[in-house]
Design a protein around this motif. Structure first.
Motif, PDB file in Angstrom:
ATOM      1  N   ARG A   1     -91.390  55.641 -43.577  1.00  0.00           N
ATOM      2  CA  ARG A   1     -90.464  56.010 -42.534  1.00  0.00           C
ATOM      3  C   ARG A   1     -90.063  57.462 -42.729  1.00  0.00           C
ATOM      4  O   ARG A   1     -89.795  58.278 -41.705  1.00  0.00           O
ATOM      5  CB  ARG A   1     -89.390  55.106 -42.262  1.00  0.00           C
ATOM      6  CG  ARG A   1     -89.848  53.886 -41.541  1.00  0.00           C
ATOM      7  CD  ARG A   1     -88.647  52.809 -41.300  1.00  0.00           C
ATOM      8  NE  ARG A   1     -87.827  53.601 -40.585  1.00  0.00           N
ATOM      9  CZ  ARG A   1     -86.122  53.450 -41.017  1.00  0.00           C
ATOM     10  NH1 ARG A   1     -86.218  52.788 -42.189  1.00  0.00           N
ATOM     11  NH2 ARG A   1     -85.444  54.136 -40.209  1.00  0.00           N
TER      12      ARG A   1
ATOM     13  N   THR B   1     -90.995  60.418 -40.264  1.00  0.00           N
ATOM     14  CA  THR B   1     -89.945  60.832 -39.648  1.00  0.00           C
ATOM     15  C   THR B   1     -89.830  62.490 -39.578  1.00  0.00           C
ATOM     16  O   THR B   1     -89.815  63.249 -38.920  1.00  0.00           O
ATOM     17  CB  THR B   1     -88.530  60.460 -39.849  1.00  0.00           C
ATOM     18  OG1 THR B   1     -88.450  59.035 -39.436  1.00  0.00           O
ATOM     19  CG2 THR B   1     -87.580  61.035 -38.933  1.00  0.00           C
TER      20      THR B   1
ATOM     21  N   GLU C   1     -91.198  56.652 -32.615  1.00  0.00           N
ATOM     22  CA  GLU C   1     -92.029  55.990 -33.648  1.00  0.00           C
ATOM     23  C   GLU C   1     -92.801  54.725 -32.733  1.00  0.00           C
ATOM     24  O   GLU C   1     -92.203  54.182 -31.656  1.00  0.00           O
ATOM     25  CB  GLU C   1     -91.409  54.932 -34.504  1.00  0.00           C
ATOM     26  CG  GLU C   1     -92.015  54.227 -35.545  1.00  0.00           C
ATOM     27  CD  GLU C   1     -91.286  53.835 -36.671  1.00  0.00           C
ATOM     28  OE1 GLU C   1     -91.701  52.774 -37.320  1.00  0.00           O
ATOM     29  OE2 GLU C   1     -90.141  53.966 -36.649  1.00  0.00           O
TER      30      GLU C   1
ATOM     31  N   GLU D   1     -90.178  53.475 -27.225  1.00  0.00           N
ATOM     32  CA  GLU D   1     -90.844  52.727 -28.557  1.00  0.00           C
ATOM     33  C   GLU D   1     -91.557  51.545 -27.847  1.00  0.00           C
ATOM     34  O   GLU D   1     -92.600  50.965 -28.413  1.00  0.00           O
ATOM     35  CB  GLU D   1     -89.668  52.012 -29.187  1.00  0.00           C
ATOM     36  CG  GLU D   1     -88.728  52.809 -29.923  1.00  0.00           C
ATOM     37  CD  GLU D   1     -87.852  53.725 -29.176  1.00  0.00           C
ATOM     38  OE1 GLU D   1     -87.599  53.289 -27.924  1.00  0.00           O
ATOM     39  OE2 GLU D   1     -87.473  54.779 -29.605  1.00  0.00           O
TER      40      GLU D   1
END
Length: 459
Positions: A68, A72, A193, A438
């Motif tokens: 992550r 990111t 994401e 999302e």
């Protein structure tokens, strides 16, 4: 998740009690892996999945955290550089390029992740101190990141983050192909994401309920994933596999394949092969990469499915003829930036022409391997017209034995709006808005269905 407009304030950071756990317990190893992986992507051109090979020894929770952090940082790379760069009077030190990596890892956590600011700052400093090339800059890194906890919101507000986080050449190409408004929407979607999409063997409603997800009109199950995939119910039993809803469409465009001999060209890692086998086809799964075929075979074994696995160059393979062929061709993969944000920074404009030439050769050869009356589905996970629409136009012009079989709304339930005027499929990451970002979107895909017929008259 932190939002760009609400980084934690310095006051809130100061009010927290510092953690007493040793650095390793606080997640230092995960950050070390993340920093190393990000450096390999940015300075070595390594694919994100390959760059994270050092994460294998981590606990699942720390492995997920490392991924992550890197994902990111790559999704927000332009913004992070625009925010952090001006805080350095002399810019990022060229003599120690890893300083930028450590700062990006820390800044990604401070600005965009639900991580305590003191942990993001402190562990970034620990990373710097542990590397001979960055140890002399530990004080600088500490000062910049602490300043970022105070000034991040104001600095973010002054940046066009949608434009910053996509290389100019890609934004310009998409604006030309799809218009400025749709190009901006594509770029904006890449900041989020994606959800986790699954293809299930059977009972999608039951698995959606069990996994806390929903069944999409296409039949895929979408869940807002939290935690390791391998720990989810049904994984070990081989009841489903991870596959974006758009990536699941090309195999379905072949229609009823039960009992047919089907060739899956460029098959690894095997999601489409699994679909075809589960639908009753006799499948030959071909790929030139032996390593990727190992992964395909492992996936099929978990799913309790079997196919003939062949290691060969798809452009030179001489098997067949086949009743149906699926060619998911190698491409720039610019339609998958939400899942693979490294692609935006590792691809170059010159890559498109070389891949388009390869795609053309593969298409011609695939048609040669097909029986008369057989069906060929060509697809790419690219947003670039040269890798999609232009390939089919060239094939139809050059091959009298190629006939387009236009798609119908029944072929793509819920996605009829994405059928082009020519009868092909074109999905964009921004086109399927279903509430929160999302829960929305699909990978960008192109797919066309071709039937091998006789010689067509020109005129």
């Amino acid at each position: 998740m932190k939002t760009p407009s609400h980084p934690r304030s310095a006051a809130r950071t100061a009010s927290r009690s510092p953690e007493r756990r040793p650095p390793e317990a606080a997640g230092l190893r995960a950050r070390l892996v993340a920093a190393d992986a990000l450096d390999r992507v940015l300075r070595g051109g390594t694919a994100l999945e390959d760059a994270l090979d050092n994460a294998a020894g981590l606990e699942p929770r720390d492995r997920a955290l490392a991924f992550r952090i890197v994902a990111t940082a790559l999704r927000r790379l332009g913004t992070l550089r625009a925010v952090v760069g001006p805080m350095l009077d002399r810019g990022f030190p060229k003599s120690a390029p890893k300083v930028e990596t450590v700062l990006l890892v820390g800044a990604a956590q401070i600005l965009f992740m639900d991580v305590p600011d003191h942990a993001a700052v402190g562990l970034s400093v620990e990373i710097a101190r542990g590397d001979g090339t960055t140890s002399g800059f530990a004080g600088l890194i500490n000062a910049v990141l602490r300043r970022l906890t105070r000034e991040g919101a104001a600095r973010l507000a002054a940046i066009d983050t949608v434009a910053a986080d996509t290389p100019d050449w890609l934004r310009q190409r998409w604006a030309k192909a799809y218009g400025a408004e749709r190009a901006a929407a594509i770029c904006a979607m890449h900041a989020h994401e994606p959800a986790l999409d699954l293809t299930v063997k059977s009972d999608p409603e039951g698995w959606a309920q069990r996994l806390g997800g929903e069944v999409l009109p296409t039949g895929s199950v979408r869940i807002l994933h939290a935690g390791p995939v391998r720990a989810l119910p049904g994984y070990e039993d081989g009841e489903w596999w991870v596959q974006d809803a758009a990536a699941a469409l090309p195999a379905r465009l072949l229609g009823d394949v039960k009992g047919l001999n089907v060739l899956d060209l460029c098959a690894a890692p095997g999601g489409k092969t699994a679909q075809l086998v589960a639908a009753g086809a006799q499948v030959t799964a071909l790929d030139r990469s032996g390593q990727r075929l190992v992964r395909l075979s492992e996936n099929l074994a978990r799913l309790k499915l079997s196919a003939e696995v062949v290691e060969a160059d798809a452009a030179e393979f001489s098997g067949g003829p086949y009743d149906a062929i699926l060619l998911d061709a190698p491409c720039t993969a610019t339609g998958t930036l939400r899942r693979h944000p490294d692609i935006a920074w590792n691809k170059r404009p010159g890559d498109i022409a070389g891949l388009a030439e390869l795609q053309g050769r593969l298409l011609d050869h695939a048609l040669d391997l097909l029986k008369p009356g057989g069906v060929l589905v060509y697809s790419t996970c690219s947003l670039e017209p040269e890798e999609g629409e232009a390939q089919i136009a060239r094939l139809l012009s050059a091959r009298p034995d190629a006939e387009r079989a236009p798609l119908t709304p029944e072929d793509v339930p819920g996605l009829a709006a994405f059928i082009t005027p020519q009868g092909d499929l074109r999905t964009l990451p921004s086109d399927w808005v279903r509430g929160e970002p999302e829960r929305s979107g699909l990978d960008g895909f192109f797919a066309a269905r071709i039937v091998k017929g006789g010689t067509r008259r020109r005129g």
